[in-house]
Design a protein around this motif. Sequence first.
Motif, PDB file in Angstrom:
ATOM      1  N   GLU A 156       0.851  -1.187   0.000  1.00  0.00           N
ATOM      2  CA  GLU A 156       0.000   0.000   0.000  1.00  0.00           C
ATOM      3  C   GLU A 156       0.897   1.252   0.000  1.00  0.00           C
ATOM      4  O   GLU A 156       1.633   1.480  -0.933  1.00  0.00           O
ATOM      5  N   SER A 157       0.870   2.049   1.049  1.00  0.00           N
ATOM      6  CA  SER A 157       1.695   3.265   1.076  1.00  0.00           C
ATOM      7  C   SER A 157       2.966   3.075   1.905  1.00  0.00           C
ATOM      8  O   SER A 157       3.676   4.040   2.176  1.00  0.00           O
ATOM      9  N   THR A 158       3.251   1.836   2.286  1.00  0.00           N
ATOM     10  CA  THR A 158       4.405   1.550   3.141  1.00  0.00           C
ATOM     11  C   THR A 158       5.516   0.895   2.332  1.00  0.00           C
ATOM     12  O   THR A 158       5.271  -0.023   1.556  1.00  0.00           O
ATOM     13  N   LYS A 159       6.739   1.379   2.540  1.00  0.00           N
ATOM     14  CA  LYS A 159       7.913   0.795   1.901  1.00  0.00           C
ATOM     15  C   LYS A 159       8.924   0.443   2.980  1.00  0.00           C
ATOM     16  O   LYS A 159       9.145   1.225   3.900  1.00  0.00           O
ATOM     17  N   GLY A 160       9.499  -0.745   2.861  1.00  0.00           N
ATOM     18  CA  GLY A 160      10.470  -1.129   3.869  1.00  0.00           C
ATOM     19  C   GLY A 160      11.154  -2.440   3.558  1.00  0.00           C
ATOM     20  O   GLY A 160      10.824  -3.131   2.591  1.00  0.00           O
ATOM     21  N   LEU A 161      12.102  -2.792   4.421  1.00  0.00           N
ATOM     22  CA  LEU A 161      12.928  -3.986   4.268  1.00  0.00           C
ATOM     23  C   LEU A 161      12.428  -5.080   5.206  1.00  0.00           C
ATOM     24  O   LEU A 161      12.195  -4.830   6.389  1.00  0.00           O
TER      25      LEU A 161
END
Length: 292
Positions: free
Chosen positions: A141-146
Amino acid sequence: MTIDFKLALAQLTELLNYQVVKVSGQAITLGDILFIPVLIFIGLLLTKWLTKFISKRLTKQNTDPNAIHLIQRIVYVLSITVIIISILDFMNVPIAAFAFLSGAIAIGFGFGAQNIINNFISGWILMWERPIRIGDFLEVESTKGLVEEINTRSTRIKRVDGVHLLIPNSKLLENTVVNWTLVDPYVRCSVTVGVAYGSPAKKVAELIMQATIEQEETLAHPKPVVTFDDFGDSALIFQVTFWISSQAESGLRVAKSKVRFRLDELFAEHKIVVAFPQRDIHLDGSLTINKN
């Protein structure tokens, strides 16, 4: 005061042999019940030691962290199963005696904890099929991460701002997830620049290509491509497209920033002006100047 140790030992033995309950004709004594926590403690201790031992051996062999994580979970589940069966066998309780009770508990648990079961099964699917792996860069959705850890209930992601986020495993399977590094870490970048009208277009394209290939992040294959995109309102619009190897979104921003810095230097050396919005104002009629 003299203590009769034999009498005390006999009383303790009698107390431990006290029958608490009877299951399928098998007597369960107080000693059996008191010994259960000891068995559980020893079993969990051995399980923890075994998982650490296997992890260290696999890590030394440079095994994929995702495979290590899956093996840890399998060993843990199998160990818990062995502990439960061992406790029932120690108490001389047949497993069939719990068939009806376990069935009733399973039905009630299924109705009351559907989301937990769904996330649990989803977690095993993620670890087995590996559409998402530890170290992947995701866009949910609107979240980006590792991805840092895949557990049986949720997946832990470290966002680009450093905040840790727990996402239910079922959400990762049921919704659209962008995995930037599913197949390979290669990502395409693009930088757009506008130069003033009258600038030598071919020379501008050469300088843009030079600024791009000079960066160590730029891959030779696929080769960078410079295009003359459009005649803008106030500028000649150029765009360069190139590929880099990056595990996170920050790599894109850094690579594009380096290209822009180098472009600014090259344009200054060759006296090429970066365009800026310009407007012409036309006044109709005559101006009257009041001298008073």
